[in-house]
Enzyme design. Structure first.
Site, PDB file in Angstrom:
ATOM      1  N   CYS A  83      61.087 -46.274 -38.437  1.00  0.00           N
ATOM      2  CA  CYS A  83      62.228 -46.493 -39.336  1.00  0.00           C
ATOM      3  C   CYS A  83      62.099 -47.894 -39.909  1.00  0.00           C
ATOM      4  O   CYS A  83      61.330 -48.713 -39.387  1.00  0.00           O
ATOM      5  CB  CYS A  83      63.553 -46.295 -38.621  1.00  0.00           C
ATOM      6  SG  CYS A  83      64.038 -47.627 -37.507  1.00  0.00           S
ATOM      7  N   HIS A 130      72.387 -51.358 -36.983  1.00  0.00           N
ATOM      8  CA  HIS A 130      71.518 -52.344 -36.338  1.00  0.00           C
ATOM      9  C   HIS A 130      70.782 -53.176 -37.373  1.00  0.00           C
ATOM     10  O   HIS A 130      70.657 -52.789 -38.532  1.00  0.00           O
ATOM     11  CB  HIS A 130      70.505 -51.664 -35.417  1.00  0.00           C
ATOM     12  CG  HIS A 130      69.673 -50.625 -36.100  1.00  0.00           C
ATOM     13  ND1 HIS A 130      70.101 -49.322 -36.269  1.00  0.00           N
ATOM     14  CD2 HIS A 130      68.447 -50.676 -36.680  1.00  0.00           C
ATOM     15  CE1 HIS A 130      69.180 -48.631 -36.897  1.00  0.00           C
ATOM     16  NE2 HIS A 130      68.157 -49.427 -37.166  1.00  0.00           N
TER      17      HIS A 130
END
Length: 618
Positions: free
Chosen positions: A173, A66
């Site tokens: 993250c 991603h």
């Protein structure tokens, strides 16, 4: 909204890829061919950069590459299936079979990110994964995922009326799209199975959600930090805190929750924390300051050493008009002094602003630092510019909070940089720079009024001035005074100036050597380079240490520098060269006593720092 992000054109049921890189290339092509990307090469770089930070291959055969990029036209999820499996550096070492590539625009809205995060959390369900492995058509993929999405189940439980949570957690993250929310869902789901009350704060792409309150932290038994980027830690002082990577939150939630309940994690200690009422601001200020200092450090070290190396060819070897001119020396000086050192203050300011207001704070703060560097503000002016830029953005976030949601996307790309840079720049030019210039002018006039009537007092003053702002206007005022004295045929003042300028970095270098427990590993390593910079009369080597702990370091350096400057005058040392440090020792009159002056001043600085700085937990 998921029905707009997951479409048939972006589903490929039989991937041809045989390796991780080939999977990424194939899914990027799927997105590009579906008209979802402007630039597939740019988006591929974004995906690969994310993979370099940590693999997005999870357990149970799932991989979720991603990224956020301006090359993304429409927020999209591409799905790829390989029933034989592909080695994707997964957590459990098993082949990955289900691939979800998430493409988010650089200005993705909260609703986009939340929808994408819900999709990634759905994949924790065993039944959904089994169904996806058996699909034969693209429509089946849509039916499975959209049916679950429309079920309306909340993935992050709503906040309860009380704040008596047994366990608290923070997930984060680097990209803040997939793993952040998967870890949160894994912890929530497992806590529910265990009958444990938990609250999970997510530090995602759109900011902090489900923020933990002071009262909740106070009442919790333990804290879990599952993060691959920095999160605010000062608030957890005195609590049992288990710190792991974000993938560990996905992989072993039950173990982490049990550790938090059993309070087996270490007690988190933050020495700057005093009381709950004063912790937030003081630690916040220190955190922002250290963010700027740590990012500035490579420019100071690299640039300073290059300048020092250039002096080996001759003190004026970088000057094309000097007989000793060397092209190599000029190249080194241009790189180190003209560029690395020039960026030092703007970088300091920029990362302070980014720490305060996240990415939108970077540009205004860096411009504030650049204005300071170009107008004589030095690193102290850079500090002001950094904090000013950051807090201007926080102000603008409140001002623009009431704008319609459809304008959310233009805030980070238009409104924040435009008004942030404008307001910060106006304040720097109209409020900050003028007083600094007035101080600079006043100090220069004061020095000129002293003359040479009292050489020892004059030496102590100019020596101490070199350590006050270490390259800023006060330092430059003393240096200019010394150069003017050389031009007038008086070589005493500049000897004191250089002694005072060498003392701070040398004193700090000695302190990092003899008082190791007072400094972090990074500071001790940087301290070694200060031996070189101090010997080369590069006072700026002390700036990171002074900026990180100004209350203790600056007075220690000023006292040591004043002593070195006074002793230089007392020993009647004269210096006809404008620069050079110990490299010009042979041309200084009474060189051994001059060297003694610098050594004594440096030792005093070292001892004062060692006495005043607190011991660090290393």
């Amino acid at each position: 909204m998921l029905d707009k992000m997951l479409v048939k054109d972006c589903i490929k049921l039989n991937l041809n890829a045989k390796s991780k890189i080939e999977v990424i290339d194939e899914l990027v092509d799927v997105l590009y061919n579906a008209g979802r990307l402007n630039d597939k090469d740019e988006f591929r770089k974004t995906i690969l950069n994310r993979e370099e930070q940590s693999s997005t291959g999870l357990e149970e055969g799932i991989a979720i590459p991603h990224g956020k990029s301006a090359s993304v036209k429409i927020p999209t999820v591409a799905f790829g299936l390989c029933k034989d499996g592909i080695d994707y550096d997964s957590l459990d070492g098993e082949p990955s079979k289900l691939f979800f590539m998430i493409a988010a625009p650089a200005n993705a809205t909260d609703s986009h990110i939340e929808t994408l995060s819900q999709l990634t959390s759905l994949l924790l369900d065993d039944d959904i994964r089994e169904q996806l492995l058996k699909v034969k058509t693209e429509q089946e993929v849509l039916d499975i995922l959209l049916k679950e999405d429309n079920a309306g189940e909340e993935l992050v439980p709503p906040k309860e009326e009380d704040n008596d949570y047994q366990v608290l957690a923070v997930t984060a993250c680097p990209t803040g799209i997939a793993h952040t929310y998967m870890a949160a869902e894994a912890l929530n789901k497992k806590a529910k199975e265990m009958g444990i009350k938990i609250k999970v704060e997510t530090n995602g792409s759109t900011g902090v959600k489900n923020h933990l309150t002071d009262e909740e932290i106070k009442n919790a038994k333990g804290i879990i930090i599952a993060a691959d980027k920095n999160v605010e830690m000062a608030r957890f002082n005195g609590k049992h805190v288990e710190i792991v990577g974000v993938k560990e939150g996905i992989k072993r939630p039950q173990e982490l929750i049990q550790k938090a309940l059993d309070q087996t994690a270490p007690l988190y200690s933050n020495k700057e924390t005093k009381t709950s009422s004063g912790t937030s601001e003081r630690k916040g200020f220190y955190k922002h300051l250290m963010s700027g200092v740590s990012n500035m450090l490579p420019f100071v070290v690299g640039g300073g050493i290059l300048i020092a190396i250039s002096f080996i060819f001759g003190i004026k070897a970088s000057d094309p008009t000097d007989p000793s001119f060397s092209p190599i020396a000029k190249l080194l000086m241009d790189i180190g002094g003209g560029n690395a050192f020039f960026l030092m203050v703007p970088v300091l300011a920029g990362f302070i602003g980014m720490s305060i207001a996240d990415r939108p704070g970077f540009a205004p703060a860096m411009v504030g630092g650049l204005i300071s560097a170009n107008n004589g503000g030095g690193f102290l002016g850079g500090l002001v510019g950094g904090f000013l830029g950051g807090y201007v953005i926080l102000f603008l976030k409140k001002v623009f909070a009431k704008l319609p949601e459809k304008l959310e996307g233009i805030k980070p790309v238009l409104l924040y940089p435009l008004f942030g840079i404008l307001i910060t720049g106006v304040l720097m030019y109209t409020v900050v720079i003028s007083p600094v210039a007035a101080v600079n002018s006043g100090i220069t006039n004061f020095l000129n009024s002293l003359g040479t009537g009292n050489l020892i007092l004059l030496g102590a003053i100019v020596g101490g001035m070199m350590a006050i702002d270490m390259g800023g206007p006060i330092n430059k005022a003393a240096f200019t005074f010394g150069i003017a004295a050389i031009a007038a045929g008086n070589y005493y003042p500049h000897a004191a100036v250089m002694a005072g300028g060498m003392t701070p970095p040398l004193g700090i270098a000695l302190a990092t050597t003899f008082f190791k427990n007072k400094f972090s590993k990074e500071e001790r390593e940087a301290g070694l380079t200060n031996y070189i910079m101090g010997a080369s009369f590069i006072t700026e080597g002390a700036i990171p240490f002074a900026a990180a702990d100004p209350i203790r370091v600056i007075p220690s350096c000023v006292i040591g520098s004043a002593l070195a400057g006074g002793l230089s005058m007392a020993f009647k040392c004269q210096l006809p060269a404008p620069h050079g440090g110990l490299f010009v020792l042979p041309i200084i009159t009474n060189p051994m006593m001059y060297l003694l002056s610098v050594i004594v001043g440096s030792l005093v600085t070292c001892i004062l720092i060692g006495i005043t700085k607190p011991t660090k937990n290393i």
